[in-house]
Design an enzyme around this catalytic site. Structure first.
Site, mmCIF file in Angstrom:
data_model
loop_
_atom_site.group_PDB
_atom_site.id
_atom_site.type_symbol
_atom_site.label_atom_id
_atom_site.label_comp_id
_atom_site.label_asym_id
_atom_site.label_seq_id
_atom_site.Cartn_x
_atom_site.Cartn_y
_atom_site.Cartn_z
ATOM 1 N N PRO A 177 0.817 -1.215 0.000
ATOM 2 C CA PRO A 177 0.000 0.000 0.000
ATOM 3 C C PRO A 177 0.850 1.263 0.000
ATOM 4 O O PRO A 177 2.052 1.222 0.258
ATOM 5 C CB PRO A 177 -0.769 -0.124 1.319
ATOM 6 C CG PRO A 177 0.219 -0.803 2.233
ATOM 7 C CD PRO A 177 0.990 -1.774 1.349
ATOM 8 N N THR B 218 0.283 3.744 2.144
ATOM 9 C CA THR B 218 0.352 4.296 3.493
ATOM 10 C C THR B 218 1.619 3.873 4.233
ATOM 11 O O THR B 218 2.180 4.647 5.003
ATOM 12 C CB THR B 218 -0.879 3.863 4.304
ATOM 13 O OG1 THR B 218 -1.091 2.459 4.118
ATOM 14 C CG2 THR B 218 -2.112 4.633 3.850
ATOM 15 N N GLY C 80 -6.278 -1.410 0.099
ATOM 16 C CA GLY C 80 -7.687 -1.052 0.184
ATOM 17 C C GLY C 80 -8.599 -2.255 0.078
ATOM 18 O O GLY C 80 -8.206 -3.335 -0.381
ATOM 19 N N GLY D 241 -8.865 -6.569 6.391
ATOM 20 C CA GLY D 241 -9.938 -5.610 6.226
ATOM 21 C C GLY D 241 -9.546 -4.254 6.765
ATOM 22 O O GLY D 241 -8.456 -4.069 7.304
ATOM 23 N N CYS E 73 -3.394 1.363 10.272
ATOM 24 C CA CYS E 73 -4.821 1.019 10.335
ATOM 25 C C CYS E 73 -5.286 0.635 11.734
ATOM 26 O O CYS E 73 -6.488 0.642 12.008
ATOM 27 C CB CYS E 73 -5.139 -0.104 9.357
ATOM 28 S SG CYS E 73 -4.146 -1.595 9.603
ATOM 29 N N GLU F 237 -13.651 4.746 9.163
ATOM 30 C CA GLU F 237 -12.200 4.796 9.291
ATOM 31 C C GLU F 237 -11.690 6.115 8.724
ATOM 32 O O GLU F 237 -12.117 6.559 7.654
ATOM 33 C CB GLU F 237 -11.555 3.630 8.550
ATOM 34 C CG GLU F 237 -10.034 3.594 8.667
ATOM 35 C CD GLU F 237 -9.404 2.481 7.852
ATOM 36 O OE1 GLU F 237 -8.432 1.875 8.330
ATOM 37 O OE2 GLU F 237 -9.890 2.227 6.723
ATOM 38 N N LEU G 197 -2.487 -7.246 9.389
ATOM 39 C CA LEU G 197 -3.222 -7.655 10.580
ATOM 40 C C LEU G 197 -4.515 -8.361 10.170
ATOM 41 O O LEU G 197 -5.445 -7.729 9.660
ATOM 42 C CB LEU G 197 -3.539 -6.431 11.452
ATOM 43 C CG LEU G 197 -2.364 -5.480 11.747
ATOM 44 C CD1 LEU G 197 -2.830 -4.354 12.672
ATOM 45 C CD2 LEU G 197 -1.187 -6.209 12.356
#
Length: 493
Positions: free
Chosen positions: A117, A119, A200, A218, A251, A342, A421
């Site tokens: 990702p 992030t 995502g 998720g 996250c 979120e 995770l």
């Protein structure tokens, strides 16, 4: 024509990368535990040496987060992960139980597709490389296009470390022409054994629908409960430190806070004392329209941005320059309640409940709306409260008296250090654990015979006429006498 050529080139690149990875993985499969561990250690050391340079590049490429915090993440993803996995037995025979005649042997899955990702681009590449090689696999990365440069540089660092440690540098590789077609081809390639998907929701769903076994995660939407018995100043400090870490890009960071109604004045006062800015009704409405797009998904413009940047973009003129986090009261959960979603930036929703039972119901409602199976944070000194929530909330990680961001990934807790995770079945994930090397291998069981079929047949009692005659432990039992005694007991009642 140029776009078509790019797509074709990217798909050809995928084929070449997977083929080279397959050869490298076969070479790795012939190595012993010591040789494999030497490669993993070399990656960890290279990650630490280059942590700041890669962090700076990630910030320049994406505009997300804070460079110093990205340095921490890079060191965590390299040295922190290594320290946790370095003594794991992952190659060859893992265990033997002579009394049961069972031997357990580790079998690498082969070539893994790793989705990276934007992030946490450099840290995720370091982490996934270590756990893939530790378990005897090769990995091919599909990078997020906005973080392509820093991911490619991280892979270059990793490949050099592998080569210097005596391994084949093609154990880790990366698509240099990122297209949707390339990622789809990578996930569906016949020689890719597993997908490790971090990104995502749409990308994770694509991984699970590809037909290739996948471990995906998720979204996080973790609420944090400030229970009456907590050390309030310390709890608020942990929450704000967590939510501002790398501007909220992890996250597992807190997405909302919740307290009992009679705690509101004290909680608000302490949060404001430590730099939280509570939005008024007009500001709450204005920011609420900005943080979500029309389709209900998070506006990427808030991801990893500072409070000052978000306030400017949303037209919030009264936010002071000292504000660390924006806080908005929220009364409901779901569509039309944007602060129940979120928010990967320094923004917190603020909920209240009548008591801990009402709070628990609201926490469950929030997580079932978004973030099911991910993370819940609890600040309390009451073990009974911990037990109550742990038995009820749909979260794989119930974090107690610790910052959510660093606690969830295993930085401030004893959890497996990880940047992927799992959310369990409730969150649509194949695992509820922090993903480590043991998730990326299969177990082969060698089972020696313990009894013969004739022995099994002889042990089965013959009860065809109501009397069990052949069972060894029933041979001397008078079934009819037992039945008579039971009938007599019933009649007395």
């Amino acid at each position: 024509m140029q776009l078509i050529d790019k797509d074709l080139l990217s798909m050809q690149e995928v084929r070449e990368l997977v083929e080279a990875a397959k050869v490298a993985q076969r070479e790795l499969a012939a190595m012993n535990q010591e040789q494999v561990d030497r490669i993993v250690r070399a990656i960890a050391e290279a990650g630490v040496r280059n942590a700041r340079r890669l962090a700076q590049m990630a910030h320049e490429d994406t505009g997300f987060g804070i460079v110093d915090d990205k340095v921490v993440k890079n060191v965590f993803a390299s040295q922190g992960v290594y320290e946790h996995i370095k003594n794991m037995k992952t190659i060859g025979e893992l265990s033997r139980d002579d009394s049961k005649g069972i031997r357990t042997i580790a079998v690498p899955v082969g070539v893994i597709a790793g989705l990276i990702p934007s992030t946490n681009p450099t840290s995720t590449a370091l982490y996934k490389s270590e756990i893939a090689i530790k378990s005897g696999n090769a990995i091919v990365f599909s990078p997020h296009p906005t973080a392509l440069r820093c991911i490619l540089e991280t892979v270059k660092v990793i490949r050099q470390a592998i080569a210097e440690a005596g391994g084949n540098e093609n154990l880790v590789s990366c698509i240099t022409i990122p297209t949707m077609e390339a990622t789809d081809n990578l996930m569906r390639h016949r020689d890719v054994a597993m997908i490790l998907a971090t990104g995502g929701s749409a990308m994770v769903r694509a991984a699970y629908s590809s037909g290739t076994p996948a471990i995906g995660v998720g979204p996080g939407n973790g609420p944090a409960y400030l229970e009456k018995s907590c050390d309030l100043p310390l709890a608020v400090k942990r929450i704000l430190d967590s939510k501002t870490f790398d501007n909220g890009t992890i996250c597992a960071s807190e997405q909302s806070i919740i307290c009992d109604e009679d705690m509101v004045p004290a909680v608000r006062a302490e949060m404001e004392k430590q730099g939280a800015y509570f939005l008024d009704d007009e500001e709450r409405e204005k920011l609420g329209k900005f943080i979500l797009r029309a389709n209900g998904t998070m506006n990427p413009q808030i991801v990893g941005r500072s409070v000052a940047t978000i306030a400017s973009l949303a037209g919030l003129d009264k936010v002071p320059p000292t504000a660390r986090v924006l806080v908005a009261r929220e009364t409901g959960v779901g569509r039309g309640h944007p602060y129940s979603n979120e928010k990967l930036g320094p923004i917190l929703g603020f909920f209240t409940g009548k008591d801990y039972k009402d709070v628990c119901n609201k926490v469950c409602e929030i997580l079932h709306y978004e973030g099911a199976g991910h993370t819940f944070i609890l600040h309390t000194k009451d073990d009974a409260i911990v037990d109550y929530f742990a038995k009820r909330v749909p979260a794989s990680r119930v974090l107690v008296n610790t910052p959510g961001a660093l606690g969830g990934i295993g930085g401030t807790t004893g959890l497996q250090p990880a940047l992927t995770l799992g959310c369990g079945a409730v969150g649509g994930s194949a695992t509820s654990e922090n993903v480590g090397p043991m998730h990326l291998l299969n177990l082969r069981y060698v089972a020696c015979g313990q009894r013969e079929l004739d022995d099994i047949r002889a042990s089965i009692p013959d009860c065809s006429d109501g009397v069990c005659r052949t069972a060894p432990d029933l041979e001397n039992v008078d079934i009819e006498e037992i039945v008579r005694k039971v009938i007599a007991s019933i009649q007395k009642l």
